[in-house]
Write a protein that holds these residues in place. Structure first.
Motif, PDB file in Angstrom:
ATOM      1  N   GLU A  15      -8.710  -4.903   2.391  1.00 52.54           N
ATOM      2  CA  GLU A  15      -8.997  -4.278   3.587  1.00 52.54           C
ATOM      3  C   GLU A  15      -8.925  -5.497   4.318  1.00 52.54           C
ATOM      4  O   GLU A  15      -8.123  -5.311   5.393  1.00 52.54           O
ATOM      5  N   PHE A  49      -5.483  -6.858   4.668  1.00 50.18           N
ATOM      6  CA  PHE A  49      -4.574  -5.933   5.414  1.00 50.18           C
ATOM      7  C   PHE A  49      -4.617  -6.158   7.108  1.00 50.18           C
ATOM      8  O   PHE A  49      -3.852  -6.412   7.651  1.00 50.18           O
ATOM      9  N   GLU A  68       7.083  -4.181  12.565  1.00 48.71           N
ATOM     10  CA  GLU A  68       5.992  -4.211  11.255  1.00 48.71           C
ATOM     11  C   GLU A  68       5.000  -3.824  11.508  1.00 48.71           C
ATOM     12  O   GLU A  68       4.397  -3.311  10.556  1.00 48.71           O
ATOM     13  N   PRO A 107       3.997   0.742  11.726  1.00 50.79           N
ATOM     14  CA  PRO A 107       4.049   1.691  10.710  1.00 50.79           C
ATOM     15  C   PRO A 107       2.685   0.953   9.842  1.00 50.79           C
ATOM     16  O   PRO A 107       2.015   2.182   9.323  1.00 50.79           O
ATOM     17  N   MET A 108       2.284  -0.053  10.025  1.00 50.46           N
ATOM     18  CA  MET A 108       0.982  -0.326   9.222  1.00 50.46           C
ATOM     19  C   MET A 108      -0.118   0.343  10.018  1.00 50.46           C
ATOM     20  O   MET A 108      -1.168   0.758   9.428  1.00 50.46           O
ATOM     21  N   ASN A 143       0.186   2.946  11.805  1.00 55.34           N
ATOM     22  CA  ASN A 143       0.062   4.496  11.515  1.00 55.34           C
ATOM     23  C   ASN A 143      -0.477   4.921  10.232  1.00 55.34           C
ATOM     24  O   ASN A 143      -1.030   5.794   9.899  1.00 55.34           O
ATOM     25  N   GLU A 144      -0.144   4.000   9.089  1.00 54.71           N
ATOM     26  CA  GLU A 144      -0.813   4.276   7.926  1.00 54.71           C
ATOM     27  C   GLU A 144      -2.253   4.217   7.888  1.00 54.71           C
ATOM     28  O   GLU A 144      -2.929   5.101   7.323  1.00 54.71           O
ATOM     29  N   ALA A 145      -2.737   3.102   8.563  1.00 52.79           N
ATOM     30  CA  ALA A 145      -4.231   2.903   8.466  1.00 52.79           C
ATOM     31  C   ALA A 145      -4.964   3.932   9.281  1.00 52.79           C
ATOM     32  O   ALA A 145      -6.032   4.630   9.041  1.00 52.79           O
ATOM     33  N   GLN A 161      -4.118   7.117   9.840  1.00 53.42           N
ATOM     34  CA  GLN A 161      -4.012   8.510   8.970  1.00 53.42           C
ATOM     35  C   GLN A 161      -5.378   8.259   8.188  1.00 53.42           C
ATOM     36  O   GLN A 161      -5.939   9.380   7.974  1.00 53.42           O
ATOM     37  N   GLN A 162      -5.611   7.229   7.579  1.00 53.18           N
ATOM     38  CA  GLN A 162      -7.010   7.265   6.807  1.00 53.18           C
ATOM     39  C   GLN A 162      -8.412   7.165   7.519  1.00 53.18           C
ATOM     40  O   GLN A 162      -9.207   7.504   7.055  1.00 53.18           O
ATOM     41  N   TRP A 208      -4.232  -0.961  17.941  1.00 47.75           N
ATOM     42  CA  TRP A 208      -3.068   0.247  18.492  1.00 47.75           C
ATOM     43  C   TRP A 208      -2.805   0.095  20.093  1.00 47.75           C
ATOM     44  O   TRP A 208      -1.734   0.064  20.512  1.00 47.75           O
TER      45      TRP A 208
END
Length: 274
Positions: A113, A116, A131, A134-135, A137-139, A141-142, A153
């Motif tokens: 973590e 990341f 780059e 997308p990272m 957005n993925e994070a 979501q969780q 963000w």
């Protein structure tokens, strides 16, 4: 994955030697005969979870482990050996204070973590938004309510010129949040970002002001303060003393104890009261 495992000569190869080829493993030599060992073993177990590493525990009370004790040349207990790629990379002898222990371990262990988050922060700092987004957005979501992710963000939104989105995100922070001061500072910088985004700026003073705002938006604060100061010297009343107001805003962003605040507040006061 983090785990704590009792190590013997029989499982040393599979639990320590082989895994150390891809990630360092900690080996704790301990004895029930020494009271410090129990508490230290518990602390090491907690750190193995929080820092995500394998902790192998060798009991020095078991004569069957004498081969390991001799191979590692253990001199006292508790004693931690860091095994990296099959070699002893560090030895932590005795009971270290928790802060010092963590500092020594951090040379070898960074959680997935944290790795990341570091990559994400570096991407944003280097303006690699293709780059970073997308990272993010993925994070998100969780962990949609993670304030550190929300702050990143907002920074990314500012970076791509979406000031409205950044403002919407930053307004969700409260004083109870650890990141509140950073969010507040970014909000205070919003006007600089808006000015920096303008095109075809006309007029000598307006062009200089635009340059200073662009520097502030890029967080080149000393350069920005110097340009604002020069503008204030040359045209103190321009646009309702916009240059002075901009400097005061940057003082708020930097905080009252920052060296640039002290330095440029003194310069501004000298000019104002001469």
């Amino acid at each position: 994955m983090a785990k704590v495992v009792q190590i013997t000569p029989e499982n040393f190869e599979t639990e320590i030697a082989q895994p150390s080829e891809t990630r360092a493993v900690a080996v704790l030599f301990s004895s029930a005969e020494y009271p410090d060992c129990a508490g230290y073993a518990q602390l090491m177990g907690q750190l193995s979870t929080s820092m995500d590493f394998t902790l192998g525990v060798v009991s020095c009370d078991d004569r069957a482990n004498m081969q390991l004790i001799q191979a590692f040349r253990v001199r006292s207990v508790p004693e931690v050996h860091i095994v990296d790629k099959g070699q002893i990379a560090d030895v932590l002898a005795g009971v270290l204070p928790e802060d010092e222990l963590k500092k020594r371990l951090e040379k070898f262990y960074v959680s997935d973590e944290n790795r990341f988050m570091t990559a994400l922060e570096e991407a944003i700092a280097q303006k690699n938004y293709d780059e970073a987004l997308p990272m993010l957005n993925e994070a998100l979501q969780q962990k949609p309510e993670d304030k550190q992710l929300m702050l990143l963000w907002a920074k990314a939104s500012l970076g791509i010129g979406d000031s409205e989105k950044a403002k919407e995100i930053l307004n969700k922070f409260t004083e109870a949040d650890d990141q509140y001061k950073q969010a507040k500072s970014l909000l205070e910088l919003m006007d600089f970002h808006a000015e920096a985004a303008k095109k075809d700026v006309q007029g000598k003073e307006a062009i200089v002001y635009h340059e200073a705002c662009s520097l502030a938006a890029a967080e080149q604060f000393e350069d920005a303060l110097q340009v604002f100061l020069n503008l204030y010297v040359e045209a103190p009343e321009w646009n309702d003393s916009a240059a002075k107001k901009a400097m005061l805003t940057l003082f708020g962003v930097l905080g009252p104890k920052h060296e640039l605040t002290w330095k440029y507040r003194a310069k501004l006061n000298t000019i104002m009261f001469i």
